[in-house]
Design a protein around this motif. Sequence first.
Motif, PDB file in Angstrom:
ATOM      1  N   ILE A  98       0.870  -1.181   0.000  1.00  0.00           N
ATOM      2  CA  ILE A  98       0.000   0.000   0.000  1.00  0.00           C
ATOM      3  C   ILE A  98       0.904   1.227   0.000  1.00  0.00           C
ATOM      4  O   ILE A  98       1.718   1.408   0.913  1.00  0.00           O
ATOM      5  CB  ILE A  98      -0.924   0.016   1.236  1.00  0.00           C
ATOM      6  CG1 ILE A  98      -1.803  -1.239   1.250  1.00  0.00           C
ATOM      7  CG2 ILE A  98      -1.788   1.274   1.239  1.00  0.00           C
ATOM      8  CD1 ILE A  98      -2.655  -1.375   2.508  1.00  0.00           C
ATOM      9  N   VAL A  99       0.769   2.053  -1.019  1.00  0.00           N
ATOM     10  CA  VAL A  99       1.613   3.247  -1.132  1.00  0.00           C
ATOM     11  C   VAL A  99       0.792   4.446  -0.665  1.00  0.00           C
ATOM     12  O   VAL A  99      -0.186   4.827  -1.302  1.00  0.00           O
ATOM     13  CB  VAL A  99       2.081   3.460  -2.586  1.00  0.00           C
ATOM     14  CG1 VAL A  99       3.081   4.613  -2.646  1.00  0.00           C
ATOM     15  CG2 VAL A  99       2.676   2.191  -3.149  1.00  0.00           C
ATOM     16  N   SER A 139      -7.045   6.959   3.014  1.00  0.00           N
ATOM     17  CA  SER A 139      -7.347   5.819   2.126  1.00  0.00           C
ATOM     18  C   SER A 139      -6.422   4.646   2.423  1.00  0.00           C
ATOM     19  O   SER A 139      -6.877   3.509   2.605  1.00  0.00           O
ATOM     20  CB  SER A 139      -7.202   6.218   0.654  1.00  0.00           C
ATOM     21  OG  SER A 139      -7.941   7.361   0.365  1.00  0.00           O
ATOM     22  N   GLY A 140      -5.104   4.906   2.472  1.00  0.00           N
ATOM     23  CA  GLY A 140      -4.150   3.826   2.708  1.00  0.00           C
ATOM     24  C   GLY A 140      -4.327   3.198   4.082  1.00  0.00           C
ATOM     25  O   GLY A 140      -4.252   1.977   4.241  1.00  0.00           O
ATOM     26  N   LEU A 141      -4.566   4.029   5.087  1.00  0.00           N
ATOM     27  CA  LEU A 141      -4.750   3.507   6.449  1.00  0.00           C
ATOM     28  C   LEU A 141      -5.990   2.620   6.504  1.00  0.00           C
ATOM     29  O   LEU A 141      -5.985   1.545   7.121  1.00  0.00           O
ATOM     30  CB  LEU A 141      -4.878   4.664   7.450  1.00  0.00           C
ATOM     31  CG  LEU A 141      -3.614   5.527   7.615  1.00  0.00           C
ATOM     32  CD1 LEU A 141      -3.935   6.809   8.376  1.00  0.00           C
ATOM     33  CD2 LEU A 141      -2.510   4.751   8.340  1.00  0.00           C
ATOM     34  N   LEU A 167       2.699  -0.971   4.389  1.00  0.00           N
ATOM     35  CA  LEU A 167       2.112   0.352   4.235  1.00  0.00           C
ATOM     36  C   LEU A 167       3.249   1.358   4.298  1.00  0.00           C
ATOM     37  O   LEU A 167       3.848   1.555   5.362  1.00  0.00           O
ATOM     38  CB  LEU A 167       1.104   0.552   5.374  1.00  0.00           C
ATOM     39  CG  LEU A 167       0.383   1.875   5.517  1.00  0.00           C
ATOM     40  CD1 LEU A 167      -0.245   2.313   4.222  1.00  0.00           C
ATOM     41  CD2 LEU A 167      -0.698   1.745   6.591  1.00  0.00           C
ATOM     42  N   ILE A 168       3.569   1.968   3.144  1.00  0.00           N
ATOM     43  CA  ILE A 168       4.700   2.906   3.121  1.00  0.00           C
ATOM     44  C   ILE A 168       4.209   4.326   2.867  1.00  0.00           C
ATOM     45  O   ILE A 168       3.188   4.533   2.223  1.00  0.00           O
ATOM     46  CB  ILE A 168       5.753   2.528   2.052  1.00  0.00           C
ATOM     47  CG1 ILE A 168       5.146   2.573   0.634  1.00  0.00           C
ATOM     48  CG2 ILE A 168       6.361   1.175   2.334  1.00  0.00           C
ATOM     49  CD1 ILE A 168       6.193   2.533  -0.467  1.00  0.00           C
ATOM     50  N   ASP A 225     -13.651   3.698  -1.112  1.00  0.00           N
ATOM     51  CA  ASP A 225     -12.869   2.895  -2.078  1.00  0.00           C
ATOM     52  C   ASP A 225     -12.095   1.807  -1.330  1.00  0.00           C
ATOM     53  O   ASP A 225     -12.060   0.643  -1.746  1.00  0.00           O
ATOM     54  CB  ASP A 225     -11.821   3.760  -2.796  1.00  0.00           C
ATOM     55  CG  ASP A 225     -12.401   4.836  -3.686  1.00  0.00           C
ATOM     56  OD1 ASP A 225     -13.594   4.782  -4.019  1.00  0.00           O
ATOM     57  OD2 ASP A 225     -11.630   5.756  -4.059  1.00  0.00           O
ATOM     58  N   ALA A 226     -11.438   2.229  -0.246  1.00  0.00           N
ATOM     59  CA  ALA A 226     -10.563   1.307   0.493  1.00  0.00           C
ATOM     60  C   ALA A 226     -11.373   0.159   1.093  1.00  0.00           C
ATOM     61  O   ALA A 226     -10.952  -1.004   1.064  1.00  0.00           O
ATOM     62  CB  ALA A 226      -9.829   2.072   1.596  1.00  0.00           C
TER      63      ALA A 226
END
Length: 515
Positions: free
Chosen positions: A8-9, A14-16, A31-32, A307-308
């Motif tokens: 996950i970039v 959203s990424g979290l 997760l970066i 979305d996530a």
Amino acid sequence: MPQAPVLIVGAGPSGLNLALALIRRNVQSRLISEASGPGEQSRAMVVQARTLEFYGQYGFAAEVVEQGVIAETAHVREGGSSGSREVLSISFKEMGAGLSPYPFALAYPQDDHERFLIRKLQEADCEVEWGAKLMSFAQDENGVRADIEYNTGRVEHAESAYICGCDGARSCVRETLQVGFPGGTYEQLFYVADVKIAGGFSRDLYINLGEHILTLMFPVRSSGMQRLIGLVPSELSRRENLGFEDIRAEVEPLLDIKVTEVNWFSTYRVHHRVADKFRVGRAFLVGDAGHIHSPAGGQGMNTGIGDAVNLGWKIAHVLQNRADASLLDTYEPERIGFARSLVSTTDRAFAGLVGEGVAGEFTRKIVAPLVFGVVTRFRLGRHAIFRTISQMRIHYPDSPLSQGTAADVHGGDRLPWTGDHAQDNFEPLRSLDWQAHVYGEVDKDLETACRELHLPLHAFAFTDNTKDAGLKRNALYVVRPDGYIALASFEQSASKLRTFVEQFHLRFRNSPMPA
Ligand SMILES: Cc1cc2nc3c(=O)[nH]c(=O)nc-3n(C[C@H](O)[C@H](O)[C@H](O)COP(=O)(O)OP(=O)(O)OC[C@H]3O[C@@H](n4cnc5c(N)ncnc54)[C@H](O)[C@@H]3O)c2cc1C
């Protein structure tokens, strides 16, 4: 560094949320974030009810509500820098009553929100790798190889099955995929400021709209401050190093406030763009990487979280061999349509509300108050507004995963809440997994089919509340892990259920591997 099946970039909302959707289903991700630590700007302010419903599935919605401020009243003001007055006051309190366990909008700044999600991930042993920037990646049918550069200068080659670009508007993932990002940029310059005002903390929401005027004020609980968002007066928009003092004389009269302290001030330009695609092979675009729009409707961040949530359970299913890989084909069609319509509606609403000349004045002074005044007088009208703003209306009617209909509820709809805390039909959604719901009496054949398929079956009494929610007595609703209805059927058809399961090669938890 450990390899994980999903890279996950980006560690924004959203990424979290994507990492959370995966880890809660026992899928590890990496997760970066190129940032050196959590975000410190309170950018998106509103958490919508649909997002709180997703957090209800994780069991922490109440904690989030506790940390934010429930916006109960919106004060609409009219007038310019020579003075303004309140023309309308809207109570949010009853707007969503009975529709959602969270019948309100929550003011909760993005930086607090992100830190909260980071804590929830840490509790599940998932850490963000800060100072780690995606430089490039390549994919083939077997997987993804990415180059990650750390702020120490070290470069790592990471392998994963999937890569998810949650890396914001300037997404490296989107650019590497050469996916177009058509749209434009609003000519107006926006400002954002966290301030203290004379008279103490206000829990209400204030809005002033006028020709080239947009001023919003929200409460920020954690700092006891007010958050101001607005348009920089056009004559000042080209000034270098613009600060709050430059606009103070314009802004204070619009909301009838006196600012006593300024904590943060920033200006930014707003774009409206949607990516041509949300998926290329093993790479997905999520959140601002795929769509950006005006902050006016408080929708952007919530859409990225949606979305996530949508993508998370699907990737988990495919990696855990619980569904055919074609399940991932449903992500883009389910999410891109809403992003496109959101951009065009917020665009139109924004242009109309701050527009100039007779048309703009007519919209602000006649159309908007009339529509709001009439519509909010009736329960149906209040509910219609709440459904739209809260994102409860988002549905997936054209998805291959959405099948059948039963009365007012169709495959692809959000499972309606029965409005009943005594018999809470959202409670079983906390399993984050598939389930069947019947409101009334359960047929023996369905019971047998669910048992054989290992699909949890929940029976609820059919009450006035379930009827009001649009649910049909004795119908079958097969509910997805994200709380949307996949299959709706007037009759409790075991054969329809089995056909649906076979179509996607679904395996419900603990069900045996197919031969
Ligand atoms: C000033 C401002 C005010 C706003 N106000 C509102 C509002 O009121 N309401 C609303 O809904 N929305 C608002 N927004 C928009 C909202 O902030 C975004 O919709 C939201 O942040 C999107 O979340 P995201 O996780 O998709 O992307 P982002 O929050 O942009 O996160 C992107 C992440 O990716 C990381 N990243 C980027 N490139 C790389 C790379 N190559 N390698 C590794 N990591 C990378 C970044 O460091 C960051 O962690 C506002 C935005 C701004 C700028």
